[in-house]
Design a protein around this motif. Structure first.
Motif, mmCIF file in Angstrom:
data_model
loop_
_atom_site.group_PDB
_atom_site.id
_atom_site.type_symbol
_atom_site.label_atom_id
_atom_site.label_comp_id
_atom_site.label_asym_id
_atom_site.label_seq_id
_atom_site.Cartn_x
_atom_site.Cartn_y
_atom_site.Cartn_z
ATOM 1 N N LEU A 191 9.417 -19.939 38.608
ATOM 2 C CA LEU A 191 9.321 -18.784 37.898
ATOM 3 C C LEU A 191 7.488 -18.885 36.966
ATOM 4 O O LEU A 191 6.554 -18.433 37.076
ATOM 5 N N GLU A 192 7.310 -20.450 37.287
ATOM 6 C CA GLU A 192 5.587 -20.329 36.413
ATOM 7 C C GLU A 192 5.085 -19.760 37.772
ATOM 8 O O GLU A 192 3.341 -19.576 37.396
ATOM 9 N N GLU A 193 4.988 -20.328 39.246
ATOM 10 C CA GLU A 193 4.772 -19.425 40.128
ATOM 11 C C GLU A 193 4.073 -18.673 40.205
ATOM 12 O O GLU A 193 3.298 -17.544 40.222
ATOM 13 N N TYR A 194 5.717 -17.727 39.859
ATOM 14 C CA TYR A 194 5.356 -16.200 40.104
ATOM 15 C C TYR A 194 4.306 -15.772 38.744
ATOM 16 O O TYR A 194 4.126 -14.645 39.160
ATOM 17 N N ARG A 195 4.003 -15.808 37.626
ATOM 18 C CA ARG A 195 3.617 -16.126 36.739
ATOM 19 C C ARG A 195 2.045 -16.243 36.865
ATOM 20 O O ARG A 195 1.016 -15.171 36.804
ATOM 21 N N LYS A 196 1.726 -17.225 37.706
ATOM 22 C CA LYS A 196 -0.140 -17.672 38.440
ATOM 23 C C LYS A 196 -0.054 -16.372 39.338
ATOM 24 O O LYS A 196 -1.171 -15.821 38.723
ATOM 25 N N CYS A 205 9.685 -8.448 44.625
ATOM 26 C CA CYS A 205 10.259 -9.425 43.801
ATOM 27 C C CYS A 205 10.491 -9.412 43.105
ATOM 28 O O CYS A 205 12.523 -9.969 42.401
ATOM 29 N N ASN A 206 11.044 -7.996 42.681
ATOM 30 C CA ASN A 206 12.390 -7.556 41.681
ATOM 31 C C ASN A 206 13.078 -6.442 42.237
ATOM 32 O O ASN A 206 14.397 -5.908 41.260
ATOM 33 N N THR A 207 13.359 -6.646 43.403
ATOM 34 C CA THR A 207 14.599 -5.617 43.781
ATOM 35 C C THR A 207 15.241 -7.397 45.876
ATOM 36 O O THR A 207 16.336 -6.471 45.939
ATOM 37 N N GLY A 208 14.663 -7.587 45.285
ATOM 38 C CA GLY A 208 15.076 -8.462 46.408
ATOM 39 C C GLY A 208 15.076 -7.568 48.281
ATOM 40 O O GLY A 208 15.546 -7.981 49.243
ATOM 41 N N MET A 209 14.495 -6.928 48.453
ATOM 42 C CA MET A 209 13.840 -5.602 49.995
ATOM 43 C C MET A 209 13.785 -7.009 50.394
ATOM 44 O O MET A 209 12.748 -7.650 50.674
ATOM 45 N N ARG A 210 14.304 -6.250 51.636
ATOM 46 C CA ARG A 210 13.676 -7.040 52.949
ATOM 47 C C ARG A 210 12.090 -6.312 53.508
ATOM 48 O O ARG A 210 12.305 -5.312 53.448
ATOM 49 N N PRO A 211 11.731 -6.808 54.593
ATOM 50 C CA PRO A 211 9.981 -6.417 54.566
ATOM 51 C C PRO A 211 10.164 -5.027 55.472
ATOM 52 O O PRO A 211 9.731 -4.014 55.501
ATOM 53 N N ALA A 212 11.977 -5.477 56.678
ATOM 54 C CA ALA A 212 11.846 -4.115 56.999
ATOM 55 C C ALA A 212 11.847 -3.121 56.269
ATOM 56 O O ALA A 212 11.935 -1.612 56.263
ATOM 57 N N ARG A 214 11.620 -11.740 48.678
ATOM 58 C CA ARG A 214 13.092 -11.692 48.327
ATOM 59 C C ARG A 214 13.698 -13.107 48.523
ATOM 60 O O ARG A 214 14.904 -12.972 47.842
ATOM 61 N N HIS A 215 13.130 -14.610 48.631
ATOM 62 C CA HIS A 215 14.146 -15.584 48.346
ATOM 63 C C HIS A 215 14.064 -15.315 46.705
ATOM 64 O O HIS A 215 13.937 -16.106 45.945
ATOM 65 N N THR A 216 12.879 -15.646 46.465
ATOM 66 C CA THR A 216 12.127 -15.153 44.974
ATOM 67 C C THR A 216 13.365 -15.135 44.028
ATOM 68 O O THR A 216 13.691 -15.504 43.111
ATOM 69 N N TYR A 217 13.454 -13.703 44.515
ATOM 70 C CA TYR A 217 13.997 -12.930 43.777
ATOM 71 C C TYR A 217 15.926 -13.189 43.673
ATOM 72 O O TYR A 217 16.717 -13.607 42.270
ATOM 73 N N ALA A 218 16.437 -13.855 44.950
ATOM 74 C CA ALA A 218 17.568 -14.509 44.878
ATOM 75 C C ALA A 218 17.806 -15.111 43.962
ATOM 76 O O ALA A 218 18.754 -15.521 43.157
ATOM 77 N N THR A 219 16.495 -16.549 44.326
ATOM 78 C CA THR A 219 16.777 -17.694 43.166
ATOM 79 C C THR A 219 16.144 -17.556 41.733
ATOM 80 O O THR A 219 17.383 -17.462 40.800
ATOM 81 N N LEU A 220 15.787 -16.380 41.613
ATOM 82 C CA LEU A 220 15.778 -15.899 40.051
ATOM 83 C C LEU A 220 16.848 -15.791 39.396
ATOM 84 O O LEU A 220 17.509 -15.466 38.455
ATOM 85 N N ARG A 221 17.812 -14.210 40.616
ATOM 86 C CA ARG A 221 18.719 -14.106 39.722
ATOM 87 C C ARG A 221 20.068 -14.739 39.880
ATOM 88 O O ARG A 221 20.925 -14.860 38.282
ATOM 89 N N LEU A 222 19.944 -15.699 40.221
ATOM 90 C CA LEU A 222 20.646 -17.434 39.935
ATOM 91 C C LEU A 222 20.973 -17.642 39.358
ATOM 92 O O LEU A 222 21.888 -18.511 38.293
ATOM 93 N N GLN A 223 19.961 -17.870 38.896
ATOM 94 C CA GLN A 223 19.146 -19.051 37.836
ATOM 95 C C GLN A 223 19.394 -17.955 36.004
ATOM 96 O O GLN A 223 20.237 -18.868 35.474
ATOM 97 N N GLU A 224 19.632 -16.809 36.740
ATOM 98 C CA GLU A 224 19.830 -16.171 35.407
ATOM 99 C C GLU A 224 21.312 -16.416 35.137
ATOM 100 O O GLU A 224 22.049 -15.448 34.014
#
Length: 476
Positions: free
Chosen positions: A245-250, A282-289, A391-401
């Motif tokens: 979360l800190e890196e995302y804010r940075k 980071c707010n949807t978790g979409m794949r690049p494709a 995508r990994h960031t989205y999943a991690t933050l959602r699980l943490q919540e």
């Protein structure tokens, strides 16, 4: 056949002959495959007629034995099987079953490392030894790009060959990005004459293609089913790092500054698009494709059960499609892109280049530049971060919540098993209070009294007391 001479039919379907288009006098035999409109021609490697006849009958018997025991009759080098397999993958890409980029990646592996390793080897001769020996061979004969995998010494000639190959790769990248190359790109070999080892993740991907070729050969009956290689050698797994979360804010802070420092209008445009794409990912978790395929018609405003505004996105990728939900802020990021985009019709792609054509690389070089600016290019494992890390960031933050893993799997278009395998570390951190239970200086927090329940109990007691008082005051 005009070049056939001294032709003699030994029996129906078995012909002995010499070739008139060669200098030698060796005998050949031509065998009709029973119950098939196919023939096999074999060199008998002798000029003696009697020996040739004997060998011809032996070859005929061998083919009948092969057919009886389901052993391939025709030899196929892996290179040839690879070409056939590529045609099937290109056809699947045209039908939309796989991404258009997939056949290109497959071709690079088949015509590259696999061709050097076993390209000329007959597919029926590939066994456990060749399969299991691939990782060691690849590490010894390949060069990676990151020293975190370890390094090895090489000869001057090999070091120069690897440098030339890297120069060729960089040239292709520049051409893909549409950058004009004024002079040939040169890469000098390291003075230490060392090169990084190929990463295990690269070897794992190449072996998946190797296994797919063998499965295709089984399907075509070039080899028996016993040559299916389901087991993979144990290789080190390099998980892509998410952003904390800190890196995302940075990244937010540096991203805005990064846009302001652009010195050309086109640079401002690209940086703005890249920054907003990161926020969307980071707010949807979409794949690049899925982001590449996203069109304006796929974006729909909606409201949740509480009447709050949300955005519904119809995404397509990996041969599948689904709808996912996102907060209103994602709609704002998309609107920022729409305002400056030259492609805003319903069928137009959301992520394009400055001229309005679909973005081929999703601004990968710009993302790398921004991550370098923010000093966030590499994660804790030393693995360079890429677009997939959002995508990994989205999943991690959602699980943490505390989002339920089932709903998250539905949202991200994956399985619960995959979520649990890749993000099990999140549960350890989230439930640290229970993991550390019993350790010195660590106690579980005591549950706080529920004020709502206490008030409800008190109110119930008051009502009961009032009712008892009313009954006692009634005249008897």
């Amino acid at each position: 056949m005009a070049f056939v001479t001294d032709k003699a039919e030994l029996k129906p379907g078995l012909v002995l002959f010499r070739r008139g288009d060669v200098d030698h006098r060796m005998w050949y035999c031509r065998i009709k495959i029973p119950k098939a409109d196919r023939y096999k021609t074999i060199s008998l490697k002798t000029t003696d007629n009697d020996v040739a006849r004997e060998r011809a009958f032996d070859q005929d018997a061998d083919i009948r034995f092969r057919l009886k025991h389901d052993v391939p009759v025709f030899n196929h080098p892996l290179r040839e099987v690879g070409r056939e397999y590529l045609l099937t993958q290109e056809a699947r890409a045209k039908r939309g079953e796989i991404s258009a980029a997939r056949p290109k990646k497959v071709r690079a592996v088949i015509e590259g490392a696999l061709d050097r390793y076993v390209g000329s080897t007959q597919v029926h001769l590939i066994g456990d030894e060749l399969w299991g020996g691939y990782p060691a061979w690849r590490r010894e004969n390949g060069a990676g790009r990151h020293k975190r995998n370890g390094v090895r010494e090489v000869s001057d000639d090999m070091a120069q060959a690897f440098a030339d190959k890297e120069a060729e790769r960089r040239t292709k990248v520049q051409q893909t990005l549409g950058i004009r190359i004024l002079r040939p790109i040169e890469v000098k070999p390291s003075e230490e004459r060392v090169v990084p080892y190929i990463s295990d993740s690269t070897i794992r991907f190449e072996m998946s293609i190797f296994g797919a070729l063998m499965n295709y050969a089984i399907k075509k009956r070039y080899v028996p089913a016993s040559q299916r290689f389901d087991e993979r050698p144990k290789l080190k797994s390099m998980r892509r790092d998410e952003f904390t979360l800190e890196e995302y804010r940075k990244l937010h802070t540096v991203g805005r500054k990064w846009i302001a420092e652009a010195d050309k209008p086109s640079s401002v445009w690209y940086r703005t698009i890249t920054y907003n794409m990161i926020l969307i990912a980071c707010n949807t978790g979409m794949r690049p494709a899925e982001m590449k395929n996203l069109r304006w018609r796929d974006i729909m405003p909606a409201k949740d059960r509480e009447g709050r505004e949300i955005v519904v996105l119809f995404v397509q990728g990996k041969g599948k499609s689904r709808k996912l939900v996102a907060p209103k802020s994602v709609g704002d990021y998309l609107e920022r892109i729409r305002v400056i985009s030259k492609a805003t019709q319903p069928n137009d792609r959301v992520f394009t280049n400055v001229t309005g054509k679909p973005a081929k690389t999703l601004y990968s070089s710009l993302i790398a530049n921004l991550l370098n600016e923010a000093n966030l290019r590499e994660g804790t494992q030393g693995v360079p971060r890429s677009t997939y890390c959002f995508r990994h960031t989205y999943a991690t933050l959602r699980l943490q919540e505390g989002v339920d893993v089932y709903f998250l799997a539905e949202q991200m278009g994956t399985s619960v098993h995959m979520i649990e395998n890749h993000y099990g570390h999140v549960n350890t951190i989230k439930h640290a209070d229970r993991v550390l239970q019993g350790m010195a200086g660590w106690e579980l927090p005591q549950p706080k009294p529920d004020d709502t329940k206490a008030k409800a109990s008190k109110a119930a007691a008051t009502r009961d007391q009032s009712k008892r008082g009313q009954r006692n005051n009634k005249p008897r």
